[in-house]
Every structure is written in C-alpha cells, then in structure tokens.
Enzyme design. Sequence first.
Site, PDB file in Angstrom:
ATOM      1  N   ASN A  65      18.841  32.160  48.937  1.00 49.94           N
ATOM      2  CA  ASN A  65      18.761  33.602  48.662  1.00 49.94           C
ATOM      3  C   ASN A  65      19.754  33.936  47.559  1.00 49.94           C
ATOM      4  O   ASN A  65      20.956  33.964  47.789  1.00 49.94           O
ATOM      5  CB  ASN A  65      19.088  34.380  49.950  1.00 49.94           C
ATOM      6  CG  ASN A  65      19.099  35.879  49.719  1.00 49.94           C
ATOM      7  OD1 ASN A  65      18.570  36.367  48.716  1.00 49.94           O
ATOM      8  ND2 ASN A  65      19.704  36.623  50.644  1.00 49.94           N
ATOM      9  N   TRP A  66      19.221  34.195  46.373  1.00 47.14           N
ATOM     10  CA  TRP A  66      20.105  34.446  45.227  1.00 47.14           C
ATOM     11  C   TRP A  66      20.558  35.905  45.138  1.00 47.14           C
ATOM     12  O   TRP A  66      21.273  36.277  44.206  1.00 47.14           O
ATOM     13  CB  TRP A  66      19.414  33.988  43.927  1.00 47.14           C
ATOM     14  CG  TRP A  66      19.314  32.475  43.850  1.00 47.14           C
ATOM     15  CD1 TRP A  66      19.950  31.582  44.667  1.00 47.14           C
ATOM     16  CD2 TRP A  66      18.550  31.700  42.927  1.00 47.14           C
ATOM     17  NE1 TRP A  66      19.636  30.297  44.294  1.00 47.14           N
ATOM     18  CE2 TRP A  66      18.767  30.334  43.228  1.00 47.14           C
ATOM     19  CE3 TRP A  66      17.695  32.016  41.866  1.00 47.14           C
ATOM     20  CZ2 TRP A  66      18.166  29.298  42.515  1.00 47.14           C
ATOM     21  CZ3 TRP A  66      17.097  30.979  41.152  1.00 47.14           C
ATOM     22  CH2 TRP A  66      17.341  29.636  41.474  1.00 47.14           C
ATOM     23  N   LYS A  67      20.100  36.723  46.048  1.00 44.95           N
ATOM     24  CA  LYS A  67      20.512  38.144  46.106  1.00 44.95           C
ATOM     25  C   LYS A  67      20.402  38.781  44.714  1.00 44.95           C
ATOM     26  O   LYS A  67      19.503  38.433  43.951  1.00 44.95           O
ATOM     27  CB  LYS A  67      21.928  38.257  46.677  1.00 44.95           C
ATOM     28  CG  LYS A  67      22.105  37.458  47.970  1.00 44.95           C
ATOM     29  CD  LYS A  67      23.337  37.837  48.715  1.00 44.95           C
ATOM     30  CE  LYS A  67      23.558  36.873  49.866  1.00 44.95           C
ATOM     31  NZ  LYS A  67      24.411  37.400  50.892  1.00 44.95           N
ATOM     32  N   HIS A  98      16.900  41.605  56.049  1.00 45.37           N
ATOM     33  CA  HIS A  98      18.238  41.077  55.745  1.00 45.37           C
ATOM     34  C   HIS A  98      19.286  42.142  56.078  1.00 45.37           C
ATOM     35  O   HIS A  98      19.074  43.327  55.849  1.00 45.37           O
ATOM     36  CB  HIS A  98      18.323  40.681  54.261  1.00 45.37           C
ATOM     37  CG  HIS A  98      19.510  39.836  53.970  1.00 45.37           C
ATOM     38  ND1 HIS A  98      20.773  40.375  53.863  1.00 45.37           N
ATOM     39  CD2 HIS A  98      19.651  38.496  53.801  1.00 45.37           C
ATOM     40  CE1 HIS A  98      21.634  39.380  53.631  1.00 45.37           C
ATOM     41  NE2 HIS A  98      20.980  38.239  53.582  1.00 45.37           N
ATOM     42  N   GLU A 132      21.920  42.987  54.666  1.00 50.14           N
ATOM     43  CA  GLU A 132      22.379  43.821  53.542  1.00 50.14           C
ATOM     44  C   GLU A 132      21.428  44.998  53.339  1.00 50.14           C
ATOM     45  O   GLU A 132      21.851  46.090  52.957  1.00 50.14           O
ATOM     46  CB  GLU A 132      22.525  42.954  52.277  1.00 50.14           C
ATOM     47  CG  GLU A 132      23.772  42.074  52.374  1.00 50.14           C
ATOM     48  CD  GLU A 132      23.701  40.774  51.600  1.00 50.14           C
ATOM     49  OE1 GLU A 132      22.805  40.597  50.761  1.00 50.14           O
ATOM     50  OE2 GLU A 132      24.569  39.902  51.851  1.00 50.14           O
ATOM     51  N   GLU A 181      21.222  35.433  61.487  1.00 49.76           N
ATOM     52  CA  GLU A 181      22.325  35.604  60.557  1.00 49.76           C
ATOM     53  C   GLU A 181      23.336  36.583  61.149  1.00 49.76           C
ATOM     54  O   GLU A 181      23.192  37.806  60.976  1.00 49.76           O
ATOM     55  CB  GLU A 181      21.808  36.172  59.238  1.00 49.76           C
ATOM     56  CG  GLU A 181      20.781  35.300  58.562  1.00 49.76           C
ATOM     57  CD  GLU A 181      20.807  35.481  57.055  1.00 49.76           C
ATOM     58  OE1 GLU A 181      21.232  34.551  56.370  1.00 49.76           O
ATOM     59  OE2 GLU A 181      20.462  36.575  56.590  1.00 49.76           O
ATOM     60  N   GLY A 232      28.534  35.863  53.793  1.00 44.26           N
ATOM     61  CA  GLY A 232      29.411  36.052  52.636  1.00 44.26           C
ATOM     62  C   GLY A 232      30.884  36.118  52.975  1.00 44.26           C
ATOM     63  O   GLY A 232      31.706  36.434  52.117  1.00 44.26           O
ATOM     64  N   SER A 259      27.399  31.901  55.543  1.00 46.32           N
ATOM     65  CA  SER A 259      28.422  31.022  54.959  1.00 46.32           C
ATOM     66  C   SER A 259      28.118  29.536  55.144  1.00 46.32           C
ATOM     67  O   SER A 259      29.017  28.740  55.396  1.00 46.32           O
ATOM     68  CB  SER A 259      29.809  31.377  55.516  1.00 46.32           C
ATOM     69  OG  SER A 259      30.153  32.694  55.146  1.00 46.32           O
ATOM     70  N   GLY A 275      23.126  31.831  51.036  1.00 44.58           N
ATOM     71  CA  GLY A 275      23.360  32.827  49.983  1.00 44.58           C
ATOM     72  C   GLY A 275      24.243  32.236  48.899  1.00 44.58           C
ATOM     73  O   GLY A 275      23.800  31.493  48.031  1.00 44.58           O
ATOM     74  N   GLY A 276      25.542  32.537  48.983  1.00 47.42           N
ATOM     75  CA  GLY A 276      26.506  32.167  47.938  1.00 47.42           C
ATOM     76  C   GLY A 276      26.398  30.720  47.474  1.00 47.42           C
ATOM     77  O   GLY A 276      26.344  30.449  46.259  1.00 47.42           O
TER      78      GLY A 276
HETATM   79  C1  PEP Z   1      22.491  35.393  53.125  1.00 50.33           C
HETATM   80  O1  PEP Z   1      22.277  35.710  51.974  1.00 50.33           O
HETATM   81  O2  PEP Z   1      21.701  35.715  53.997  1.00 50.33           O
HETATM   82  C2  PEP Z   1      23.677  34.621  53.458  1.00 50.33           C
HETATM   83  C3  PEP Z   1      23.714  34.007  54.600  1.00 50.33           C
HETATM   84  O3  PEP Z   1      24.684  34.591  52.539  1.00 50.33           O
HETATM   85  P1  PEP Z   1      25.945  33.578  52.560  1.00 50.33           P
HETATM   86  O4  PEP Z   1      25.399  32.193  52.656  1.00 50.33           O
HETATM   87  O5  PEP Z   1      26.640  33.826  51.248  1.00 50.33           O
HETATM   88  O6  PEP Z   1      26.794  33.920  53.732  1.00 50.33           O
END
Ligand code: PEP
Length: 253
Positions: free
Chosen positions: A9-11, A97, A99, A169, A175, A214, A235-236
């Site tokens: 997930n590049w957000k 999600h 966010e 999640e 994050g 994470s 994500g990151g």
């Molecule tokens: C996400 O984007 O759903 C996520 C889990 O991000 P991260 O891996 O950065 O925590």
Amino acid sequence: MPKRVVIANWKMNLLRAEAVELTSGIVSNISARDLENVNVIIAPPYTCLEAVGSTINNTGIELCAQNVFWEDSGAYTGEISADMLLDLGCSWVIIGHSERRNILGETNSMINDKILFSLKKGLRVIFCIGERIEEKTRGRTLSVIKKQIEIGLNGVKTAQLDNLIFAYEPVWAIGSGITAEPQDADSVHLSIKQFVSDRFNCNTEKIRVMYGGSVKSGNIDSLIKEPNIDGVLVGGASLDKESLIRIIRSSGV
Ligand code: PEP
C-alpha cells in the site's frame, strides 16, 4: 495450501516516474519462482495506477486501488467508480483502511456500501479491520472487530467471500513502528476466521486474513510463520524496493 498474499500500500506517495521506477525494480528482481507461493498486489495512488499497471502487465503481479465509491457514475466530485478502476486494470480494491475511517470519517455503513458495490462489479476486496489503542486497552479488540465485520459485510453472500480477503490492522501498529506480537495477531486472526465462518456458515479455510501494521523485512519471518497469518499488508516498508523484495521472498517460504 493457498498462496500467501503480500499487499503493497503506497498510500499518498510517489509521482508517476518514481512509481514506475520502484515497480520496475520489483519486477526485475522477482522471479516466477518467487511468485509460485505468493500473490503480490500493488496499491499505488490513483494517479499512478495506469503507469504501474503497464509495468506489471503479464508479470502475475496484480493491481489494486486504495479506495472506491459506491455508485456507478454521477455528481460525486472527486470520487472514483468501480468501473473506472476495472477499466484501468485493477482487480483489487482496499476498503475500510483505518486512515480513511479515522481521517476521512468513513463509517462501517459507508464501508458496507463500498464492499457490496465492488463485489457486485467484480472487483476483489481487501477489507481492513482493526481496533484503536484505547479500544485495545479496554479489552474491546474483538467486539470492535466483530462490529466492523457485522456491518461491513451486511448483505454479502457466502459465495462472494471467495472474492474478499481481510486485513487485520491494529490502528496503533500502523506507521508507528510497533508491530503486534505475532502470537497475539494470530489469535485475533483465528477469532476473525471463527466469527466469519459462524456468520456465513462456511469453512474457516475459506477465510483469509492478512496482518498489517509496521511489517518490515526484520519482522516478516516471525509473523508469517503463524498459522493464521495468511499474508501481510505493508505500508511504509513497501516503498523501499529491497524491503519489499525481502518481504515477498520470506512470505513464500
Ligand atoms: C498500512 O498501510 O495499512 C500499513 C499497515 O502501514 P505500515 O506498514 O506503514 O504500518
């Protein structure tokens, strides 16, 4: 055994040239053998969907959108329909999600509309669920998740579950650099599977639950060895070519 799943997930990151560079780097380093046991799904921002879609064409890697609206077309400024995503080559969409729930105010009922519409249109769904830190501290993790599933999947038919996977999640892990303990995540995944199988009167094997929060190259091995963790949503760390490649390879072992 069904394939594991790795979702990147590049957000709201990357311009088109950067997204193509990252995708090309992944495509040229991931072999057909790496993909034998893993489904890789990339979710770039809308603006990069077409460019990333062309770069992954015929590689087996799948294209995913980060959001969708619940109507076919019309006066919905700024929204994107399922047909538009299918037209760009998306086979998946992320819905719910945290966010979007927490920053954009998406409710369980809006998420339900999006899920029903996407499934009807033939888009496969990655349904995100998870508790906030204050809910976890009060011991409410499972009740929060059950409510998200109850409302989010209202009206979904058992057969449609083949086109839906869950992403557990915990909001406090996204994050933050803090990952859930693998065994704790596994136990929540098992509860999700039991709850959904009771609710839909189906086998728990039919229900696939990814972990997100994470995930990094340094913790993937301990997470993926848990029996109820069927893959990961990253994500990151998915913005870093080497990390993502390592996560994909470790997930296929
Ligand atoms: C996400 O984007 O759903 C996520 C889990 O991000 P991260 O891996 O950065 O925590």
